[in-house]
Design an enzyme around this catalytic site. Structure first.
Site, PDB file in Angstrom:
ATOM      1  N   LYS A  41      11.123 -11.970  -1.461  1.00 20.18           N
ATOM      2  CA  LYS A  41      10.902 -10.530  -1.635  1.00 20.18           C
ATOM      3  C   LYS A  41       9.741 -10.131  -0.742  1.00 20.18           C
ATOM      4  CE  LYS A  41      10.454  -6.920  -5.112  1.00 20.18           C
ATOM      5  NZ  LYS A  41       9.597  -6.055  -4.276  1.00 20.18           N
TER       6      LYS A  41
ATOM      7  N   PHE B  58      18.333  -6.977   5.439  1.00 22.62           N
ATOM      8  CA  PHE B  58      18.988  -7.810   4.429  1.00 22.62           C
ATOM      9  C   PHE B  58      20.385  -7.338   4.047  1.00 22.62           C
ATOM     10  CE2 PHE B  58      15.410  -5.520   2.306  1.00 22.62           C
ATOM     11  CZ  PHE B  58      16.113  -4.488   1.724  1.00 22.62           C
TER      12      PHE B  58
ATOM     13  N   ARG C 138      21.736   0.650  -9.489  1.00 20.36           N
ATOM     14  CA  ARG C 138      20.954  -0.486  -9.968  1.00 20.36           C
ATOM     15  C   ARG C 138      21.850  -1.367 -10.838  1.00 20.36           C
ATOM     16  NH1 ARG C 138      15.645  -0.885  -9.735  1.00 20.36           N
ATOM     17  NH2 ARG C 138      15.412   1.372  -9.456  1.00 20.36           N
TER      18      ARG C 138
ATOM     19  N   LYS D  21      15.449  -9.032  -8.801  1.00 22.11           N
ATOM     20  CA  LYS D  21      14.139  -9.422  -8.271  1.00 22.11           C
ATOM     21  C   LYS D  21      13.482 -10.395  -9.249  1.00 22.11           C
ATOM     22  CE  LYS D  21      12.259  -4.912  -9.688  1.00 22.11           C
ATOM     23  NZ  LYS D  21      11.537  -3.706  -9.220  1.00 22.11           N
TER      24      LYS D  21
END
Length: 289
Positions: free
Chosen positions: A58, A130, A200, A206
Site C-alpha cells: 500500500k 495498479f 467499495r 487494505k
C-alpha cells in the site's frame, strides 16, 4: 455573538468534512468537481481465501486517475503535472498512486497540489499504476495487459505496482510487520477474479496495523507543561457527530501552527471503546481529497 460564531464554525466544519468525504451536506459553498469512478477498498478481515488474491504494498501517496487526457485526484480535482510527465500516455484510463517514496507523503502532496508545477519536484515523483479501469476483464486478465502497456510506454516514472501471491495468513501478517518496520504503510489485496467495479467491496482489501479515518477540527485546546503557549490537542468531530480530543502525533511545528478550525484531518486508531470513541487516536496529517 460568541454562540452564533460557534454555530457558524460548526456548520462550516461539518460542510467541509462532508465535501471531502463525498457525503451530502446541509450547506456547500460551491459544487465540487465530479469524482472519477474508482474501485474502493474494504478493511482486511479473517475468512477470505488468500490464494484468490494478489498482494501489493500500500503506497502512501496521492491517488491519481488518468482519464486518457488528464490527471485527476480521487476527488476530481485536476492535477497540474508538467507536460513531459504525461506526454505520450495511453488514451485509456489508468488508476494508480502518485508516489515520492516511503514516508514521503508530505512531499507528494506538496508536489501534486501546486497550481504551477515544480519541475524539480516532479522529477522525484512516480506514477505507480495498479489497475486499468476501462478493461473489461478480471484483474487476472487486466494485470498482464497493464504490464504490457507500460512496458511499451517505457517511461521510467510510470511503473506497474508489483503484484504477487502468498500461501497463508501468517505469512501475510509477517510481511505486513516487515513492510511497516521498513517505512511502508501496509498491504493491499486484490481479488484475481474481480472486475473493475466502482464501489467499495471485498474485491479490494487494505491490510494495515491500524485503522484510520477523518474528522473535522472544531476546537484548539491549550497545552500545559512543555506545551505551554502552544496547542495541547485538537477537538475534532466525526461525520456522525462523535467528538474527541486528538493530542498525540502532533509535531512541535503543528502545535505552534495547528490545522485551522474547519479543516479536515486524518487520524489513526485501534478500534472503538464502548461509547464509540476511537481508542489510542493519533493525528496523522491534514486530509487530502
Amino acid at each position: 455573538m460568541h454562540a452564533l460564531s460557534s454555530i457558524i464554525a460548526r456548520l462550516l466544519s461539518t460542510a467541509l468534512l462532508c465535501f471531502f468525504l463525498g457525503r451530502p451536506s446541509i450547506a456547500t459553498a460551491a459544487t465540487p468537481p465530479a469524482a472519477p469512478p474508482l474501485m474502493l477498498a474494504n478493511i482486511y478481515h479473517p475468512g477470505i481465501t488468500l490464494a484468490d488474491y494478489w498482494i501489493s504494498e500500500k503506497l502512501d501517496g496521492v491517488r491519481g486517475y488518468w482519464d486518457g487526457e488528464k490527471l485527476l485526484t480521487r476527488g476530481g480535482q485536476r492535477i497540474n503535472a508538467p507536460h513531459w510527465f504525461t506526454a505520450n500516455w495511453p488514451k485509456t484510463a489508468l488508476d494508480g498512486e502518485l508516489w515520492a517514496g516511503r514516508q514521503q507523503f508530505s512531499r507528494a502532496v506538496s508536489t501534486v497540489r501546486r497550481e504551477t508545477p515544480d519541475d524539480a519536484a516532479w522529477r522525484r515523483m512516480r506514477f505507480m499504476v495498479f489497475d486499468l479501469p476501462a478493461h473489461p476483464g478480471t484483474f487476472e486478465q487486466r494485470l498482464p495487459a497493464l504490464q504490457d502497456m507500460l512496458a511499451k510506454l517505457a517511461v521510467p516514472w510510470v511503473q506497474p505496482v508489483e503484484q504477487f501471491k502468498l500461501g497463508d495468513h501468517a505469512t501475510l501478517q509477517r510481511l505486513l510487520q516487515q513492510t511497516v518496520k521498513q517505512g511502508g504503510e501496509g498491504l493491499m489485496l486484490h481479488l484475481g477474479a474481480s472486475l473493475y467495479r466502482t464501489q467499495r467491496s471485498d474485491d479490494l482489501l487494505k491490510v494495515k496495523t491500524h485503522e484510520d479515518a477523518e474528522a473535522a477540527v472544531i476546537g484548539h485546546l491549550p497545552g500545559n507543561g512543555k506545551y505551554q503557549g502552544m496547542l495541547g490537542a485538537l477537538l475534532v468531530e466525526t461525520p456522525d457527530g462523535r467528538r474527541f480530543k486528538l493530542g498525540s502525533g502532533l509535531s512541535d511545528l503543528q502545535r505552534r501552527r495547528p490545522p485551522p478550525l474547519g479543516s479536515v484531518v486524518t487520524y489513526r486508531f485501534r478500534g472503538l471503546n464502548d461509547s464509540g470513541i476511537p481508542r489510542f487516536a493519533s493525528f496523522m496529517r491534514v486530509y487530502e481529497p
